[in-house]
Design an enzyme around this catalytic site. Structure first.
Site, mmCIF file in Angstrom:
data_model
loop_
_atom_site.group_PDB
_atom_site.id
_atom_site.type_symbol
_atom_site.label_atom_id
_atom_site.label_comp_id
_atom_site.label_asym_id
_atom_site.label_seq_id
_atom_site.Cartn_x
_atom_site.Cartn_y
_atom_site.Cartn_z
ATOM 1 N N TYR A 1 -11.071 -0.537 -2.494
ATOM 2 C CA TYR A 1 -9.818 -0.450 -1.723
ATOM 3 C C TYR A 1 -9.674 0.944 -1.123
ATOM 4 O O TYR A 1 -9.336 1.101 0.056
ATOM 5 C CB TYR A 1 -8.654 -0.767 -2.661
ATOM 6 C CG TYR A 1 -7.269 -0.535 -2.091
ATOM 7 C CD1 TYR A 1 -6.690 -1.433 -1.195
ATOM 8 C CD2 TYR A 1 -6.508 0.580 -2.486
ATOM 9 C CE1 TYR A 1 -5.409 -1.226 -0.695
ATOM 10 C CE2 TYR A 1 -5.226 0.790 -1.993
ATOM 11 C CZ TYR A 1 -4.674 -0.107 -1.091
ATOM 12 O OH TYR A 1 -3.406 0.093 -0.595
ATOM 13 N N LYS B 1 -9.175 2.332 2.817
ATOM 14 C CA LYS B 1 -8.049 3.152 3.264
ATOM 15 C C LYS B 1 -8.520 4.500 3.829
ATOM 16 O O LYS B 1 -7.888 5.058 4.730
ATOM 17 C CB LYS B 1 -7.053 3.346 2.120
ATOM 18 C CG LYS B 1 -6.333 2.050 1.757
ATOM 19 C CD LYS B 1 -5.582 1.472 2.955
ATOM 20 C CE LYS B 1 -4.781 0.243 2.630
ATOM 21 N NZ LYS B 1 -4.004 -0.233 3.790
#
Ligand code: NAP
Length: 260
Positions: free
Chosen positions: A157, A161
């Site tokens: 994740y 980002k």
């Protein structure tokens, strides 16, 4: 008079959580809003009703931002409905937990497709219109994970980002000449479905306790904390800012001191 009177915005993932708060905050400042959703139709329609009750225009538009044709269709539908587009908030995102050795390849691909592909496809479609008009505000929602937290199970994740943060800089570089500002918000811990789903009430309470202790302000974030900064970036008050990532995390002590 609102700071965004006469503006039109598209917010991806506007049906719940941070995106919902962003939709409502933009509308409160006078913007008309295209509320994108993927699965939560009722949530999106609820947001539309709240915006219309404020006297603004709103439409809910289904589309998976990770699919280029869907993303394009969402942006085009907003322009069709309202005649113009000034603000794009790339908020839609998912968090699939896992380390690089444990995450399923399909899940990794899905997260990249939505978190990174979604930003790319929506920005491409919106920028096409904004370039012609020589005006635009694009706001990406990244995460402090993309800057460097040390939270177990969030490495893939975090990678997506970090991509959003660098895309913000690159798009700012490419689009500045067209008077389009591209900025990014990196939220800290905000209680939403993303952070609470799959956890018991006790686990969520423990998470809130730990995350609150890590913040100088002694509390976790609310979706409205992020929405307020999005409104600022969408307004002409932020006209001379571009390519920036604003960290909105209550002053994380572990960041400030570089210790855990
Ligand atoms: P959330 O409560 O889980 O909401 C996610 C939103 O994204 C929903 O509206 C969802 O719509 C939408 N979405 C998901 N996949 C989509 C897709 N393929 N196409 C279109 N929309 C899609 O999450 P949140 O906490 O509000 O997170 C919003 C953003 O903030 C995300 O980018 C997240 O990574 C980022 N963020 C959150 C936190 C936090 O602590 N909560 C911290 C840092 C960054 P449907 O329900 O309709 O699918």
């Amino acid at each position: 008079m609102g700071r965004l009177d006469g503006r039109v915005a598209v917010v991806t993932g506007g049906s719940r959580g941070i995106g919902r708060a962003v939709c409502l905050a933009l509308a409160r400042e006078g913007a008309d809003v295209c509320v994108n959703y993927n699965a939560s139709r009722d949530g999106a329609l609820g947001v539309v009703r709240e915006i219309v009750a404020m006297g603004r225009r709103a439409v809910a538009v289904q589309g998976d931002v990770g699919v280029a044709d869907d993303a394009r269709a969402v942006v085009e539908r907003a322009i069709e409905e309202f005649g113009e587009l000034h603000i794009l908030v790339n908020n839609a995102g998912i968090l699939l937990r896992g380390s690089f050795t444990s995450i399923d390849a399909g899940e990794l691909e899905r997260m990249e497709r939505i978190n990174v592909g979604g930003v790319i496809h929506c920005t491409e479609a919106a920028a096409k219109h904004m370039k012609e008009k020589r005006y635009g505000k694009i706001i990406n929602i990244a995460s402090i994970a993309g800057i460097g937290t040390a939270v177990e199970g969030t490495t893939p994740y975090a990678m997506t980002k970090a991509a959003v943060i660098i895309l913000t800089k690159r798009y700012a570089f490419e689009l500045g000449r067209y008077n389009i500002n591209v900025n990014c918000i990196a939220p800290g811990y905000v209680l939403t479905d993303m952070t609470a789903a799959g956890r018991s009430r006790e686990e969520v309470e423990e998470l809130i306790r730990v995350a609150s202790q890590k913040s100088v302000l002694g509390r976790i974030g609310r979706p409205e904390d992020i929405a307020g900064v999005a409104v600022f970036l969408a307004s002409d008050e932020a006209s001379y800012m571009t390519g920036q990532t604003l960290v909105v995390d209550g002053g994380r002590i572990d960041f400030l001191t570089h210790s855990l």
